[in-house]
Write an enzyme that holds these catalytic residues in place. Structure first.
Site, PDB file in Angstrom:
ATOM      1  N   GLY A   4       0.869  -1.080  -0.140  1.00 27.45           N
ATOM      2  CA  GLY A   4       0.199   0.054   0.069  1.00 27.45           C
ATOM      3  C   GLY A   4       0.961   1.245  -0.125  1.00 27.45           C
ATOM      4  N   ILE A  55       2.354   3.257   2.147  1.00 30.05           N
ATOM      5  CA  ILE A  55       3.427   3.175   3.223  1.00 30.05           C
ATOM      6  C   ILE A  55       4.384   2.014   2.591  1.00 30.05           C
ATOM      7  CG2 ILE A  55       4.269   3.072   5.490  1.00 30.05           C
ATOM      8  CD1 ILE A  55       1.430   3.615   6.405  1.00 30.05           C
ATOM      9  N   THR A  62       6.392  -1.549  11.466  1.00 29.73           N
ATOM     10  CA  THR A  62       5.677  -0.312  11.906  1.00 29.73           C
ATOM     11  C   THR A  62       3.988  -0.410  11.608  1.00 29.73           C
ATOM     12  OG1 THR A  62       6.241   0.520   9.841  1.00 29.73           O
ATOM     13  CG2 THR A  62       7.661   1.156  11.649  1.00 29.73           C
ATOM     14  N   ARG A  83       1.137  -3.149  12.677  1.00 31.30           N
ATOM     15  CA  ARG A  83       0.503  -3.495  13.936  1.00 31.30           C
ATOM     16  C   ARG A  83       1.029  -4.835  14.376  1.00 31.30           C
ATOM     17  NH1 ARG A  83      -1.495   0.816  13.639  1.00 31.30           N
ATOM     18  NH2 ARG A  83      -3.491   1.510  13.635  1.00 31.30           N
ATOM     19  N   GLU A 137      -0.721  -2.736  23.637  1.00 31.99           N
ATOM     20  CA  GLU A 137      -0.124  -1.243  23.698  1.00 31.99           C
ATOM     21  C   GLU A 137      -1.057  -0.632  24.916  1.00 31.99           C
ATOM     22  OE1 GLU A 137       0.273   0.612  20.061  1.00 31.99           O
ATOM     23  OE2 GLU A 137       1.569  -1.016  19.407  1.00 31.99           O
ATOM     24  N   HIS A 193       5.216   3.068  19.313  1.00 28.20           N
ATOM     25  CA  HIS A 193       4.106   3.244  18.391  1.00 28.20           C
ATOM     26  C   HIS A 193       4.053   4.993  17.950  1.00 28.20           C
ATOM     27  CE1 HIS A 193       0.124   1.808  16.757  1.00 28.20           C
ATOM     28  NE2 HIS A 193       0.804   2.721  15.700  1.00 28.20           N
TER      29      HIS A 193
HETATM   30  C1  DGY Z   1      -2.275   4.622  12.674  1.00 32.08           C
HETATM   31  O1  DGY Z   1      -2.569   5.819  12.169  1.00 32.08           O
HETATM   32  O2  DGY Z   1      -2.910   3.526  12.403  1.00 32.08           O
HETATM   33  C2  DGY Z   1      -0.817   4.490  13.038  1.00 32.08           C
HETATM   34  O3  DGY Z   1      -0.563   3.323  13.632  1.00 32.08           O
HETATM   35  C3  DGY Z   1      -0.375   5.389  13.984  1.00 32.08           C
HETATM   36  O4  DGY Z   1      -0.486   6.819  13.619  1.00 32.08           O
END
Ligand code: DGY
Length: 334
Positions: free
Chosen positions: A166, A168, A242, A244, A273, A292
């Site tokens: 995606g 990111i 980064t 989940r 978390e 996070h």
């Molecule tokens: C999200 O927005 O889902 C990120 O994990 C935190 O900004």
């Protein structure tokens, strides 16, 4: 204005508002009877439910559990807006069944989150955390410059496997190309991205020196990187997550670090978390761990707040949300 609260915001965004130089919630406060959680601690589920109960609009964080029970407890709820791109904390099916719009914040955090993924990749590869701790403990003072101290891994010439292509994942791929990495990719949809060689997941894991995770947490991705998948990674490889925490089996990950199968990890997200003070991964010096903070730049957090508020305003006004996680819900005009 009604006498009942019509909007519940589970966070007042006070410090972000100071940084922005304006009250980020004012578009809500000006239009609706807006109840805001004002304590430094987070609301427990019962407090959250009691405050959300009369609301037609809900502004929440990724740590607020908006499950079926909560949704059922809010008979007037029409719009939920999360200050996050991820919506795994919201029961999307229950919201959609009730015709409740759900907004999220994709796009505005893409580059910032990719930066943190790359920061963790570099830090884990070059042992930045270990080296910094060594110096802070005073262990360098009185010692020497050693030719083999904290020797790590080069990025250039190595292979990065990206799980999830995606926005990111693609932003991480662009950074990787600039660092001279060969880039492999896997996505559930089989998406093709220029400059990224698509592979099946087992092959990607077997060929990559570095692996970075960028899929959303869903039933299909929970535990995607389990003991079996981690065993398929190259010996000495580095894993960065980064996305989940629930995507990676943390017990299996700790075992892979303990056995030396994995060389290092960089993790910004955890299954639970905040991560516990005795979390099993804390024992590993080669685990670079952050709380996070993927989207945590000032500009991005302000843009997330603006988008989350815009989504809620649109949803309550009966317009299409600028970013909607369940666009199949028919918008009902007031
Ligand atoms: C999200 O927005 O889902 C990120 O994990 C935190 O900004």
């Amino acid at each position: 204005m009604t006498s009942n609260p019509r909007v519940f915001a589970s966070h007042g965004m006070e410090s972000l508002s100071v940084l922005a130089g304006r009250d980020l919630l004012s578009p809500l406060r000006e239009r609706w009877d807006c109840r805001v959680w004002e304590h430094a601690r987070r609301p427990v589920p019962e407090e959250f439910k009691a405050l959300a109960h009369p609301a037609e609009g809900l502004l929440c964080l990724l740590t607020d559990r908006v499950d079926q029970d909560l949704i059922q407890a809010c008979p007037r709820l029409r719009a939920i807006s999360s200050f996050s791109v991820g919506v795994d904390h919201i029961d999307l099916v229950a919201a959609t069944d009730r015709g409740i719009l759900v907004g999220n914040t994709p796009g505005v955090l893409t580059e910032t989150t990719a930066d943190l993924a790359f920061a963790l990749l570099l830090a884990a590869a070059r042992r930045v955390g270990e080296a910094s701790d060594f110096l802070r403990r005073g262990e360098w003072a009185g010692g020497h410059w050693e030719i083999d101290a904290f020797v790590g891994k080069d990025l250039h010439g190595a292979t990065l496997g990206i799980i999830g292509l995606g926005p990111i994942g693609q932003a991480v791929a662009r950074r990787a190309q600039g660092f001279g990495l060969r880039v492999l990719g896997w996505s559930r949809s089989g998406r093709e991205v220029p400059g990224v060689r698509g592979l099946a997941l087992p092959e990607l894991l077997a060929e990559s020196d570095f692996v970075s995770v960028h899929v959303a947490l869903a039933a299909e991705t929970r535990g995607l990187l389990d003991a079996r998948a981690l065993a398929q990674m190259k010996p000495g490889a580095v894993l960065v997550n980064t996305a989940r925490g629930g995507i990676v089996d943390e017990v299996a990950l700790a075992n892979a670090l303990r056995s030396g199968h994995l060389g290092a990890v960089g993790l910004d997200v955890f299954a639970q978390e905040p991560a516990a003070g005795d979390h099993p991964l804390l024992e590993f010096p080669n685990a670079v761990l952050t709380p996070h903070i993927g989207s945590a730049s000032i500009g991005t957090r302000i843009r997330m707040a603006e988008l989350a508020v815009d989504n809620l305003v649109a949803g309550l006004d009966g317009h299409r949300m600028p970013q909607c996680a369940n666009p199949e819900v028919v918008v009902k005009r007031n």
